[in-house]
Design a protein around this motif. Structure first.
Motif, PDB file in Angstrom:
ATOM      1  N   THR A  35       0.835  -1.198   0.000  1.00 31.99           N
ATOM      2  CA  THR A  35       0.000   0.000   0.000  1.00 31.99           C
ATOM      3  C   THR A  35       0.873   1.252   0.000  1.00 31.99           C
ATOM      4  N   TYR A  36       1.924   1.251   0.806  1.00 29.76           N
ATOM      5  CA  TYR A  36       2.846   2.393   0.829  1.00 29.76           C
ATOM      6  C   TYR A  36       3.532   2.564  -0.523  1.00 29.76           C
ATOM      7  N   ASP A  37       3.963   1.461  -1.117  1.00 37.96           N
ATOM      8  CA  ASP A  37       4.618   1.555  -2.435  1.00 37.96           C
ATOM      9  C   ASP A  37       3.687   2.189  -3.454  1.00 37.96           C
ATOM     10  N   GLY A  38       2.382   1.844  -3.371  1.00 38.90           N
ATOM     11  CA  GLY A  38       1.421   2.417  -4.310  1.00 38.90           C
ATOM     12  C   GLY A  38       1.120   3.880  -4.043  1.00 38.90           C
ATOM     13  N   ALA A  39       1.223   4.304  -2.780  1.00 40.38           N
ATOM     14  CA  ALA A  39       0.883   5.687  -2.418  1.00 40.38           C
ATOM     15  C   ALA A  39       2.056   6.634  -2.566  1.00 40.38           C
ATOM     16  N   PHE A  40       3.282   6.125  -2.413  1.00 40.04           N
ATOM     17  CA  PHE A  40       4.468   6.990  -2.445  1.00 40.04           C
ATOM     18  C   PHE A  40       5.130   6.971  -3.823  1.00 40.04           C
ATOM     19  N   ILE A  41       4.310   6.984  -4.850  1.00 40.26           N
ATOM     20  CA  ILE A  41       4.819   6.989  -6.229  1.00 40.26           C
ATOM     21  C   ILE A  41       5.207   8.411  -6.626  1.00 40.26           C
ATOM     22  N   ALA A  55       9.145  25.066  -9.489  1.00 39.00           N
ATOM     23  CA  ALA A  55       9.273  23.615  -9.504  1.00 39.00           C
ATOM     24  C   ALA A  55      10.662  23.217  -9.008  1.00 39.00           C
ATOM     25  N   GLU A  56      10.713  22.134  -8.202  1.00 35.96           N
ATOM     26  CA  GLU A  56      11.986  21.641  -7.673  1.00 35.96           C
ATOM     27  C   GLU A  56      12.084  20.140  -7.888  1.00 35.96           C
ATOM     28  N   LYS A  57      13.316  19.651  -7.884  1.00 36.27           N
ATOM     29  CA  LYS A  57      13.524  18.217  -7.993  1.00 36.27           C
ATOM     30  C   LYS A  57      13.566  17.649  -6.582  1.00 36.27           C
ATOM     31  N   LEU A  58      12.450  17.116  -6.120  1.00 41.10           N
ATOM     32  CA  LEU A  58      12.319  16.600  -4.762  1.00 41.10           C
ATOM     33  C   LEU A  58      11.764  15.176  -4.798  1.00 41.10           C
ATOM     34  N   ASP A  59      12.364  14.291  -4.033  1.00 44.38           N
ATOM     35  CA  ASP A  59      11.900  12.903  -3.963  1.00 44.38           C
ATOM     36  C   ASP A  59      10.797  12.754  -2.923  1.00 44.38           C
ATOM     37  N   MET A  60       9.997  11.705  -3.082  1.00 46.58           N
ATOM     38  CA  MET A  60       9.063  11.301  -2.032  1.00 46.58           C
ATOM     39  C   MET A  60       9.855  10.617  -0.923  1.00 46.58           C
ATOM     40  N   ASN A  99      -5.778  11.610  13.905  1.00 49.11           N
ATOM     41  CA  ASN A  99      -6.562  12.753  13.441  1.00 49.11           C
ATOM     42  C   ASN A  99      -5.668  13.843  12.837  1.00 49.11           C
ATOM     43  N   SER A 100      -4.427  13.961  13.341  1.00 46.33           N
ATOM     44  CA  SER A 100      -3.502  14.948  12.766  1.00 46.33           C
ATOM     45  C   SER A 100      -3.204  14.608  11.310  1.00 46.33           C
ATOM     46  N   PHE A 101      -2.921  13.331  11.036  1.00 50.10           N
ATOM     47  CA  PHE A 101      -2.726  12.909   9.647  1.00 50.10           C
ATOM     48  C   PHE A 101      -3.966  13.224   8.820  1.00 50.10           C
ATOM     49  N   HIS A 102      -5.141  12.948   9.398  1.00 48.07           N
ATOM     50  CA  HIS A 102      -6.402  13.158   8.676  1.00 48.07           C
ATOM     51  C   HIS A 102      -6.618  14.637   8.341  1.00 48.07           C
ATOM     52  N   MET A 103      -6.399  15.517   9.326  1.00 48.12           N
ATOM     53  CA  MET A 103      -6.653  16.936   9.114  1.00 48.12           C
ATOM     54  C   MET A 103      -5.676  17.546   8.113  1.00 48.12           C
ATOM     55  N   VAL A 104      -4.406  17.140   8.189  1.00 46.83           N
ATOM     56  CA  VAL A 104      -3.427  17.653   7.219  1.00 46.83           C
ATOM     57  C   VAL A 104      -3.780  17.165   5.818  1.00 46.83           C
ATOM     58  N   ALA A 105      -4.175  15.893   5.704  1.00 53.00           N
ATOM     59  CA  ALA A 105      -4.574  15.361   4.395  1.00 53.00           C
ATOM     60  C   ALA A 105      -5.777  16.117   3.840  1.00 53.00           C
ATOM     61  N   GLY A 148      -0.286  13.588  -5.026  1.00 55.11           N
ATOM     62  CA  GLY A 148       0.629  12.599  -4.498  1.00 55.11           C
ATOM     63  C   GLY A 148       0.844  12.741  -2.999  1.00 55.11           C
ATOM     64  N   ASN A 149       0.982  13.994  -2.530  1.00 50.86           N
ATOM     65  CA  ASN A 149       1.163  14.228  -1.098  1.00 50.86           C
ATOM     66  C   ASN A 149      -0.062  13.790  -0.307  1.00 50.86           C
ATOM     67  N   ARG A 150      -1.256  14.098  -0.850  1.00 49.95           N
ATOM     68  CA  ARG A 150      -2.490  13.699  -0.158  1.00 49.95           C
ATOM     69  C   ARG A 150      -2.581  12.185  -0.049  1.00 49.95           C
ATOM     70  N   GLU A 151      -2.306  11.488  -1.135  1.00 50.63           N
ATOM     71  CA  GLU A 151      -2.400  10.030  -1.114  1.00 50.63           C
ATOM     72  C   GLU A 151      -1.408   9.429  -0.122  1.00 50.63           C
ATOM     73  N   ALA A 152      -0.215  10.010  -0.022  1.00 54.90           N
ATOM     74  CA  ALA A 152       0.778   9.516   0.936  1.00 54.90           C
ATOM     75  C   ALA A 152       0.316   9.763   2.370  1.00 54.90           C
ATOM     76  N   LEU A 153      -0.235  10.949   2.631  1.00 49.16           N
ATOM     77  CA  LEU A 153      -0.731  11.267   3.973  1.00 49.16           C
ATOM     78  C   LEU A 153      -1.909  10.373   4.350  1.00 49.16           C
ATOM     79  N   GLU A 154      -2.797  10.120   3.397  1.00 51.81           N
ATOM     80  CA  GLU A 154      -3.935   9.241   3.669  1.00 51.81           C
ATOM     81  C   GLU A 154      -3.479   7.818   3.938  1.00 51.81           C
TER      82      GLU A 154
END
Length: 336
Positions: A35-41, A55-60, A99-105, A148-154
């Motif tokens: 699941t993490y591999d699928g979300a942190f693409i 725009a910047e070159k930043l990795d997940m 809930n912190s993860f939820h609210m940030v997402a 992508g950030n939202r999916e990783a946080l979720e």
């Protein structure tokens, strides 16, 4: 109780049990990492974090490290407080982490929606200029980065929520609003969001497709095993079922929510609309019945449950009724 003829039989049985537990934990760990591999693409080499930033070159983040961090954070909290005078506070603190993860997402989702709206407006107002092309490209990248950030946080939220469920025996539920989830845990969708999505054909996460199984029961109930058994029977017959409950925070509805979380079944929570006063429970019953459930469970409670059973019977819905007096003795109560 099983009787053992000698210590070797007992030791062998204990070893087999532990081996099964380890295998189950390993499979869960493998599912979590997938699941993490699928979300942190990384959808692109470049990322854009806001309208004003370039725009910047930043990795997940590394998915294995992210999964380990969430697991360590949640489990350590429970382990530190376990068997101490502060143990009762562990669940509340852990709920706050989830809930912190939820609210940030949710905040990231709001920014993503704004970017997507702007992208749609730009697509409808095409301009062949180079300025337009640059702005369109930047908006697309912003939308992609936020998605992508939202999916990783979720994903991290759902992982933390699963640890919370295992440790407390009850699913994580937000104070308000829906929690749509990845495949790691079940979605918990507010009835209002579901009806709105159904009417407007909004995002599929808020309007899950599948046969509806309705559930309602009283707030005073201890026999979760009987309810788990019946819900398991129904899910075996209807694997893609969506559970709809009357969303009480304790008793039967809480047991049903815990079952849904443990089985990965989507659940829709129809809370009372307080603006309707004394009619709220009966209006809610009517709204759930109008979803055309294929099956229903009603446990003895108040007049609201009687009305619900009557409406379901009149609609021809196959009904399972459980009476409070028929519960298994509390001494037999064991967590499923």
């Amino acid at each position: 109780m099983t009787k053992y003829t000698n210590f070797s039989d007992l030791a062998r049985t204990m070893a087999d049990t532990r081996a099964t537990q380890i295998a189950d934990e390993t499979r869960q760990d493998e599912r979590t990492l997938r699941t993490y591999d699928g979300a942190f693409i990384e959808g692109s080499e470049m990322a854009k974090l806001s309208i004003v930033d370039g725009a910047e070159k930043l990795d997940m983040p590394d998915p294995e490290q992210a999964a380990a961090a969430v697991d360590l954070m949640m489990r350590t909290l429970f382990d530190v407080f376990r068997d101490t005078r502060m143990e009762e506070h562990a669940a509340d603190l852990a709920w706050g982490f989830v809930n912190s993860f939820h609210m940030v997402a949710k905040r990231v989702e709001g920014r993503e929606d704004d970017a997507a709206k702007k992208l749609g407006e730009m697509a409808r107002a095409y301009d062949p200029s180079e300025i337009y092309a640059t702005e369109l490209e930047e908006t697309q990248l912003l939308c992609q980065t936020l998605e992508g950030n939202r999916e990783a946080l979720e994903c991290m939220r759902d992982h933390a929520a699963e640890v919370y469920r295992v440790e407390t025996g009850r699913p994580f539920s937000t104070t308000r609003g829906s929690r749509v989830s990845s495949k790691l845990t079940a979605s918990m969708i507010e009835g209002a969001d579901y009806l709105a999505a159904r009417a407007a054909k909004r995002r599929a996460e808020y309007h899950p497709e599948g046969p509806v199984v309705a559930f309602s029961g009283g707030a005073q109930w201890h026999d979760h095993e009987t309810l788990y058994d019946r819900l398991d029977q129904i899910k075996r017959r209807i694997p893609n079922m969506v559970l709809v409950t009357t969303a009480q925070m304790k008793g039967c509805d809480a047991i049903a929510a815990a079952w849904a979380a443990s089985r990965g079944c989507k659940i829709i929570l129809f809370r009372l609309d307080r603006k309707l006063g004394n009619r709220a429970g009966f209006v809610r019953n009517e709204r759930i019945t109008n979803l055309n459930p294929v099956e229903a469970i009603v446990c003895e409670g108040s007049g609201v449950q009687l009305d619900f059973a009557r409406k379901l019977r009149n609609a021809g819905v196959p009904l399972h009724v459980f009476r409070a007096a028929e519960q298994r003795p509390m001494a037999m109560d064991r967590r499923a």
